[in-house]
Design a protein around this motif. Sequence first.
Motif, short mmCIF file in Angstrom:
data_model
loop_
_atom_site.label_atom_id
_atom_site.label_comp_id
_atom_site.label_asym_id
_atom_site.label_seq_id
_atom_site.Cartn_x
_atom_site.Cartn_y
_atom_site.Cartn_z
N SER A 417 32.05 36.02 44.79
CA SER A 417 32.70 36.99 44.99
C SER A 417 33.49 37.03 43.72
CB SER A 417 33.82 36.66 46.09
OG SER A 417 33.28 36.91 47.44
N THR A 418 33.98 35.89 43.07
CA THR A 418 34.70 35.92 41.79
C THR A 418 33.79 36.70 40.58
OG1 THR A 418 35.66 33.82 42.13
CG2 THR A 418 35.53 34.47 39.94
N LEU A 432 40.64 33.51 43.83
CA LEU A 432 39.16 33.30 44.34
C LEU A 432 38.79 31.97 43.60
CD1 LEU A 432 37.38 36.62 44.40
CD2 LEU A 432 38.28 35.28 46.50
#
Length: 544
Positions: A417-418, A432
């Motif tokens: 997700s980062t 994150l």
Amino acid sequence: MDLDDVLHHAGDWDRYQHLLLWLVCLPACIPCGFAAFNQVFMDRMPEHWCKVPTLISAEWTAEDRKAASIPKLGTLYSQCLMYDLNYTDILLENGGNKSLDEAAITSCTDGWEYDKVDVPSSIVIDFELLCSKSLYPTLGLSALNVGGLVGVLLFGYLNDRIGRKKNYFLCLTVEIVFGIATAFAPNVTWWIIFRFFVGLTIPAILHIPFVICLEAVAPSKRTLVSFYSNMFYVVGLMGFSVLAYSTTQWRVIALSTSVPFVLYFLYIIFLPESMRWLLSQGRVKEVVEMLNKIASINRRYIPEEILQKFTETMEHQRDQADCLRNGKRANLRDLLQTPNMRMKTLIISLSWVVNETTYVGLSYYGPSMGTDPYLSFFLSSVVEIPGYIFCLLLMDRWGRRMTLCSCMILSGVAAISTALLPTDAEMLTLILYLIAKCTIAGGTMIIFQFGGELYPTEVRGVGIGLASFLGGIGLTLIPFINYLGKQWLVLPIVTMGAFSVAGGIVTLKLPETLGAKLPQTLEEGEDFGKDFKGWAHTIQQISR
């Protein structure tokens, strides 16, 4: 009647265990972090540019020297190139009006100048490891990792041959001797050689005291011992960042991360041998003596009939084990000969590789938390603490396998997700990243304890050594994974995240060890979890 039963009578979480844990085993974990990370502040690269002795003799300012002799690459001065000019003529012309647009360019011919405000001392400065030699510090780190690969097998083998105690002090001797030698390295070649020998002890010097303490406490307290061990390791890293900040000389850093640990040889008086290792060697009488000593320290008493029954049981088990193996001592081959041990060995090794590789890969993002390298190193250590606390709270509730799986999958999802966030989402990226680093740090704590519980005593050192060795191979792949980022910036993050998620799913196949007695013989190790249905059990657990 096994060791855990008798330890219960002697006291398996009492005064003796607390003294062993807080005064011996936990402080003994600190040298590993010092030796593993001191290079971070020994090979820092200062701002530099080609030296022009003629202009220095003329007492030109640094900015004037660079403007007259160093070409620009974009908005920055080159660090490896200079104009090929007759600087004596330039001085005679008092700077002159000669255009540099058509001047020839060459590499640095007289060495380099350094801006030593932020980096006053470094092996890069002393050995001139710049430009064409800039790879040498990386080679030193590679030598450290290669040494670790050799060391985990060497000291893992010695664990099961000469015992934990002798092995620890051998390991400590190697680290101190070659740590001191690093400080007096006359050139980069010797420096790299000394780094290899320091690497032999990493992470073996951390594992050995942990195993000694783990084997002397109640099964219900193993999680707590694992937590304390990791916390002391992190405290050591934070202390090292303060130590590195307090000195700017790389040779002093090398000495201050090795010489003080000479005091650890005082532990020869206090550090006990592993009772489980003694049992695996058939030295039951020595174990009985140690149990009586533990009971005395804990102000308890072990009935004679219990000690007699324990002695008979252990000798009988040993005789049976020897007969089944035709008198051969356990070795690495025993981990792969039977189907259940083979399956567990392969999954433990895979999980170890995933956790160690992802943890180190994410650690490379520590400097992005700030511009101050000392503060960045400190913070990248601090963020591991919530991960360890998170796992401590869940390991004795969810069990090892579910907590480990959750950590690995959550870390992988956060890492991926980062990489998918826009570049200007700095705060969300940081959040994150912290989630990914915290959870995979917890995963590294769990897999070491989990693996130690699954392997029988006879081959526990070899099994952990094998997993550490394969994990070290994973570390050598990190530079190549990062190299993929030159083609696509987010590819390394996506790769590590996917690796972590996949490893977490596979880990569910391992049997649970929560509250179980440690297997001692290979036969017990093969029987442990033999009928466990990994994914089916997980579905039932989730459905409940």
